[in-house]
Design an enzyme around this catalytic site. Structure first.
Site, PDB file in Angstrom:
ATOM      1  N   ASP A 136      39.812  43.987  48.769  1.00 19.14           N
ATOM      2  CA  ASP A 136      40.590  43.585  50.031  1.00 19.14           C
ATOM      3  C   ASP A 136      39.405  44.565  50.797  1.00 19.14           C
ATOM      4  O   ASP A 136      39.387  45.656  51.002  1.00 19.14           O
ATOM      5  CB  ASP A 136      41.517  44.186  49.813  1.00 19.14           C
ATOM      6  CG  ASP A 136      43.018  43.193  49.192  1.00 19.14           C
ATOM      7  OD1 ASP A 136      43.076  42.072  49.692  1.00 19.14           O
ATOM      8  OD2 ASP A 136      43.078  44.024  48.100  1.00 19.14           O
TER       9      ASP A 136
ATOM     10  N   ASP B 250      48.492  50.231  40.207  1.00 23.37           N
ATOM     11  CA  ASP B 250      47.341  51.219  40.682  1.00 23.37           C
ATOM     12  C   ASP B 250      46.091  51.715  40.434  1.00 23.37           C
ATOM     13  O   ASP B 250      46.596  52.621  39.063  1.00 23.37           O
ATOM     14  CB  ASP B 250      47.893  52.471  42.332  1.00 23.37           C
ATOM     15  CG  ASP B 250      47.041  52.569  42.864  1.00 23.37           C
ATOM     16  OD1 ASP B 250      45.785  52.275  42.957  1.00 23.37           O
ATOM     17  OD2 ASP B 250      47.437  52.279  44.198  1.00 23.37           O
TER      18      ASP B 250
ATOM     19  N   GLU C 161      45.794  45.438  37.156  1.00 26.81           N
ATOM     20  CA  GLU C 161      45.378  44.797  38.195  1.00 26.81           C
ATOM     21  C   GLU C 161      47.070  44.376  38.831  1.00 26.81           C
ATOM     22  O   GLU C 161      47.735  45.014  37.857  1.00 26.81           O
ATOM     23  CB  GLU C 161      45.918  42.921  38.028  1.00 26.81           C
ATOM     24  CG  GLU C 161      45.858  41.591  39.184  1.00 26.81           C
ATOM     25  CD  GLU C 161      45.694  41.604  40.416  1.00 26.81           C
ATOM     26  OE1 GLU C 161      46.273  42.631  42.222  1.00 26.81           O
ATOM     27  OE2 GLU C 161      44.057  41.974  41.148  1.00 26.81           O
TER      28      GLU C 161
ATOM     29  N   THR D  60      34.178  33.702  41.217  1.00 29.72           N
ATOM     30  CA  THR D  60      35.546  34.133  41.713  1.00 29.72           C
ATOM     31  C   THR D  60      36.019  33.274  42.472  1.00 29.72           C
ATOM     32  O   THR D  60      35.751  33.041  42.998  1.00 29.72           O
ATOM     33  CB  THR D  60      35.837  36.056  41.804  1.00 29.72           C
ATOM     34  OG1 THR D  60      35.650  36.365  43.193  1.00 29.72           O
ATOM     35  CG2 THR D  60      34.783  36.689  40.925  1.00 29.72           C
ATOM     36  N   LYS D  61      38.079  33.267  42.741  1.00 34.33           N
ATOM     37  CA  LYS D  61      38.447  33.151  43.109  1.00 34.33           C
ATOM     38  C   LYS D  61      38.110  33.206  44.498  1.00 34.33           C
ATOM     39  O   LYS D  61      38.048  32.189  45.840  1.00 34.33           O
ATOM     40  CB  LYS D  61      39.965  32.757  42.757  1.00 34.33           C
ATOM     41  CG  LYS D  61      40.157  32.049  43.583  1.00 34.33           C
ATOM     42  CD  LYS D  61      41.853  31.911  43.385  1.00 34.33           C
ATOM     43  CE  LYS D  61      42.907  31.322  43.867  1.00 34.33           C
ATOM     44  NZ  LYS D  61      44.265  31.627  44.302  1.00 34.33           N
ATOM     45  N   PHE D  62      38.183  34.744  45.225  1.00 27.51           N
ATOM     46  CA  PHE D  62      38.012  35.020  46.382  1.00 27.51           C
ATOM     47  C   PHE D  62      36.545  34.992  46.866  1.00 27.51           C
ATOM     48  O   PHE D  62      36.291  34.269  48.130  1.00 27.51           O
ATOM     49  CB  PHE D  62      38.430  36.067  46.200  1.00 27.51           C
ATOM     50  CG  PHE D  62      39.610  36.543  46.861  1.00 27.51           C
ATOM     51  CD1 PHE D  62      40.729  36.447  46.088  1.00 27.51           C
ATOM     52  CD2 PHE D  62      40.294  36.849  48.522  1.00 27.51           C
ATOM     53  CE1 PHE D  62      41.927  36.396  46.585  1.00 27.51           C
ATOM     54  CE2 PHE D  62      41.188  36.840  48.861  1.00 27.51           C
ATOM     55  CZ  PHE D  62      42.587  36.626  47.961  1.00 27.51           C
ATOM     56  N   GLU D  63      35.588  34.568  46.003  1.00 27.23           N
ATOM     57  CA  GLU D  63      34.689  34.407  46.312  1.00 27.23           C
ATOM     58  C   GLU D  63      33.851  32.480  46.995  1.00 27.23           C
ATOM     59  O   GLU D  63      33.521  32.665  47.652  1.00 27.23           O
ATOM     60  CB  GLU D  63      32.967  35.192  45.194  1.00 27.23           C
ATOM     61  CG  GLU D  63      32.188  34.461  45.109  1.00 27.23           C
ATOM     62  CD  GLU D  63      30.861  35.013  43.805  1.00 27.23           C
ATOM     63  OE1 GLU D  63      31.614  34.856  43.296  1.00 27.23           O
ATOM     64  OE2 GLU D  63      29.248  34.265  44.778  1.00 27.23           O
TER      65      GLU D  63
ATOM     66  N   ASP E 263      32.407  39.279  49.978  1.00 26.90           N
ATOM     67  CA  ASP E 263      31.606  38.309  51.261  1.00 26.90           C
ATOM     68  C   ASP E 263      32.395  38.834  52.551  1.00 26.90           C
ATOM     69  O   ASP E 263      31.995  38.102  53.640  1.00 26.90           O
ATOM     70  CB  ASP E 263      32.555  37.102  50.357  1.00 26.90           C
ATOM     71  CG  ASP E 263      34.233  37.231  50.881  1.00 26.90           C
ATOM     72  OD1 ASP E 263      35.080  38.215  51.028  1.00 26.90           O
ATOM     73  OD2 ASP E 263      34.648  35.947  51.561  1.00 26.90           O
TER      74      ASP E 263
HETATM   75  C1  LIG Z   1      40.929  40.742  47.349  1.00 31.39           C
HETATM   76  S1  LIG Z   1      41.507  39.858  46.212  1.00 31.39           S
HETATM   77  C2  LIG Z   1      40.112  39.740  45.122  1.00 31.39           C
HETATM   78  C3  LIG Z   1      40.239  39.245  43.559  1.00 31.39           C
HETATM   79  C4  LIG Z   1      39.460  38.749  42.105  1.00 31.39           C
HETATM   80  N1  LIG Z   1      38.814  39.987  42.196  1.00 31.39           N
HETATM   81  C5  LIG Z   1      39.281  38.077  43.007  1.00 31.39           C
HETATM   82  O1  LIG Z   1      37.081  37.704  43.546  1.00 31.39           O
HETATM   83  O2  LIG Z   1      38.871  36.817  43.012  1.00 31.39           O
HETATM   84  C6  LIG Z   1      41.574  41.719  45.583  1.00 31.39           C
HETATM   85  C7  LIG Z   1      42.698  42.167  44.008  1.00 31.39           C
HETATM   86  O3  LIG Z   1      43.102  43.513  44.040  1.00 31.39           O
HETATM   87  C8  LIG Z   1      43.627  43.854  43.759  1.00 31.39           C
HETATM   88  N2  LIG Z   1      43.864  45.365  43.680  1.00 31.39           N
HETATM   89  C9  LIG Z   1      43.811  45.643  45.197  1.00 31.39           C
HETATM   90  N3  LIG Z   1      43.633  47.164  45.100  1.00 31.39           N
HETATM   91  C10 LIG Z   1      44.079  47.569  43.524  1.00 31.39           C
HETATM   92  C11 LIG Z   1      44.640  48.683  43.296  1.00 31.39           C
HETATM   93  N4  LIG Z   1      45.208  49.813  42.918  1.00 31.39           N
HETATM   94  N5  LIG Z   1      45.221  48.663  41.715  1.00 31.39           N
HETATM   95  C12 LIG Z   1      44.335  47.188  40.976  1.00 31.39           C
HETATM   96  N6  LIG Z   1      44.918  46.337  41.892  1.00 31.39           N
HETATM   97  C13 LIG Z   1      44.599  46.373  42.814  1.00 31.39           C
HETATM   98  C14 LIG Z   1      45.029  43.144  44.846  1.00 31.39           C
HETATM   99  O4  LIG Z   1      46.111  43.097  44.346  1.00 31.39           O
HETATM  100  C15 LIG Z   1      44.400  41.702  44.666  1.00 31.39           C
HETATM  101  O5  LIG Z   1      44.614  40.750  43.822  1.00 31.39           O
END
Ligand SMILES: C[S@@+](CC[C@H](N)C(=O)[O-])C[C@H]1O[C@@H](n2cnc3c(N)ncnc32)[C@H](O)[C@@H]1O
Length: 232
Positions: free
Chosen positions: A139, A116, A89, A211-214, A175
């Site tokens: 995302d 990343d 993350e 998960t939170k986003f779910e 989602d």
């Molecule tokens: C929409 S959130 C979902 C978080 C979690 N999985 C949830 O379902 O609650 C996407 C997460 O992926 C992380 N993320 C996106 N691309 C990434 C990357 N290339 N490397 C590390 N983290 C990444 C973002 O910082 C963000 O916190």
């Protein structure tokens, strides 16, 4: 001699699948970062990690990309104490929150990488070492002009496949219906991976913590689509 082109002079910035959000750290997250970073965050460079060295007990290795605030990853690691987990993350509040959780639970089977994930998987994780990669609610980048930023792309999924052991799995969830369909098209075209549910099918009853986003997606009336692919 021919003049160098603009792109030879200015190195192109990589396309990132995230935007670094400036979310404020709570006192508890700040404290966890100050006190536990050293112990639970794995430093990386551009050389391969020695995975044997990272955990006290050997076990299956699960890598989760983009764990967000980390609650579901922590729960997952507590449910499967014989497996080892690496969460990747870049979002500092999420890292702080998960560090707090790891320390509170005294977990020895969960570590974090703050970088990343495309770089981590490409440069630091050796081939055929991972049992499962999970990417939950990445995302969605819904606008057409941003879709190149989606993390689920053929090139990166091929990188993941190569890091999996034979029989290893990729578990995706979203989602966002249009991203789910994109995931299916991409995953069906990764050679050497097959859909656990049968070609072109989503996984109807996935086994994983929510998960939170779910939860947020469901509150907004979104559906949930899971996909599970297995390396031959
Ligand atoms: C929409 S959130 C979902 C978080 C979690 N999985 C949830 O379902 O609650 C996407 C997460 O992926 C992380 N993320 C996106 N691309 C990434 C990357 N290339 N490397 C590390 N983290 C990444 C973002 O910082 C963000 O916190």
């Amino acid at each position: 001699m021919t003049e160098p082109t603009q792109s030879q002079i200015i190195p192109r910035r990589p396309i990132r699948s995230y935007v670094l959000r400036s979310g404020r750290l709570t006192d508890s997250q700040k404290k966890a970062i100050a006190e536990h970073w050293q112990e639970f965050v794995i430093p990386t460079s551009d050389s391969l990690l020695d995975l044997q060295d990272l955990f006290p007990q050997p076990g299956k290795l699960v890598v989760e990309i983009g764990f967000g605030m980390g609650d579901s990853l922590l729960e997952n690691s507590l449910q499967e104490p014989s497996s080892n987990f690496i969460g990747i993350e870049v979002h500092q509040p999420g890292i702080g929150k998960l560090l707090h959780g790891i320390a509170e639970q005294g977990s020895a089977n969960l570590k974090i990488i703050c970088r990343d994930a495309t770089e981590v998987l490409t440069r630091c994780i050796p081939l055929t070492t991972v049992d499962k990669v999970q990417i939950f609610f990445p995302d969605p980048w819904p606008k057409k002009k941003h879709q190149k930023r989606r993390i689920v792309q053929l090139d990166f999924m091929t990188v993941l496949r190569d890091r999996l052991k034979p029989g290893g799995k990729i578990h995706l969830a979203t989602d966002w219906q249009e991203y789910a369909e994109h995931m299916l098209v991409v995953m069906e075209s990764v050679s050497g991976m097959h859909n656990q549910e049968g070609s072109g099918k989503f996984w109807e009853h996935p086994a994983r913590p929510g998960t939170k986003f779910e939860t947020r997606g469901k509150r907004l009336g979104h559906g949930v689509w899971d996909l599970m692919y297995v390396k031959e």
